[in-house]
Design an enzyme around this catalytic site. Sequence first.
Site, mmCIF file in Angstrom:
data_model
loop_
_atom_site.group_PDB
_atom_site.id
_atom_site.type_symbol
_atom_site.label_atom_id
_atom_site.label_comp_id
_atom_site.label_asym_id
_atom_site.label_seq_id
_atom_site.Cartn_x
_atom_site.Cartn_y
_atom_site.Cartn_z
ATOM 1 N N ARG A 174 -1.892 -2.969 1.531
ATOM 2 C CA ARG A 174 -1.113 -2.412 0.423
ATOM 3 C C ARG A 174 -2.004 -1.706 -0.594
ATOM 4 N NH1 ARG A 174 1.304 -3.480 4.126
ATOM 5 N NH2 ARG A 174 3.143 -4.809 4.350
ATOM 6 N N SER A 224 9.684 -6.570 -0.381
ATOM 7 C CA SER A 224 8.864 -7.755 -0.679
ATOM 8 C C SER A 224 8.360 -7.671 -2.114
ATOM 9 C CB SER A 224 7.672 -7.834 0.281
ATOM 10 O OG SER A 224 8.116 -8.002 1.605
ATOM 11 N N GLU A 294 3.789 -7.051 -5.538
ATOM 12 C CA GLU A 294 3.708 -5.859 -4.698
ATOM 13 C C GLU A 294 4.519 -4.735 -5.330
ATOM 14 O OE1 GLU A 294 5.112 -4.684 -0.211
ATOM 15 O OE2 GLU A 294 3.815 -6.436 -0.431
#
Length: 301
Positions: A174, A224, A294
């Site tokens: 990420r 998420s 996130e």
Amino acid sequence: MTQFIEKLKDKFPNLEIKREEPMSKHTTFRIGGPAELFVSPKAVEVVGILTLAKEYGITVTVIGNGSNLLVGDGGIRGLVLEVGAGMCDIEVRGNTLIAGAGALLSQAANAAASAGLGGMEFAAGIPGSVGGAVTMNAGAYGGEIKDILQKVKVLTEDCEEKILSVEELNLGYRHSCIPENNYVVLEAQFLLTEKPEKEIRAAMADLRQRRMEKQPLEYPSAGSTFKRPEGYFAGKLIMDAGLSGYRVGGAQVSEKHCGFVINRGGATAADVLQLMEDVQKKVFEKFGVKLEPEVKLAGDR
């Protein structure tokens, strides 16, 4: 600001400029205060818009499909530039797929499948844009953007085009170097492999079914909410902390998948942020694990 708007109108007469545009219309969370100014330009207009903004000292916030974004209830000051429908061209050349940053990942994956090119199956159900996916090295079900990416065309802070290789992007979990350098993604090139379309479609259908069974797709969310801590799964930690269904206002930890915070209806950014803080605190108290968001936050709280 008035002079900037007039200059924009003069230079880009076909550009739609929206004032006080609700950002809830542009995020999958369906949450967010107004953008002072909002545009969704064509690729050829981006350099000129950013150059003008720099000249007039206007702060620019670049967004994609808003699928990993929480906009504060106070909205976003300055100009929000959406990399969207005006930058969504997709072209296939042999085993290479070239996609504009505004193209949805699902569109790119379907174009690849139609061309008999495999490798993007994992991306078919990710609700983000190509630009956003490259920026965060999006991934799902064992696949990541870095596995298929060849190179990316970006704009620098000085509004100069630059081609970056996969190595130069410094892609990790990420992560990429794009946000820290304030680059704007314009286009991405993927290297795929020949594969029967029937097999590709079957794999995509299987992943779609798995998503429907395990994820709360019936509610607005940003996917998420927390990154996967090393050695753990965020959703399981949250569930084991007894937070399944935990609610703050209209925001709730999904009972279907505890890794998702969902908008049950009328949720504010303040609701989501408070819920996230509560979850982080409880998980740390119980397991000593720090959950890192996130979801990206933009604008004023």
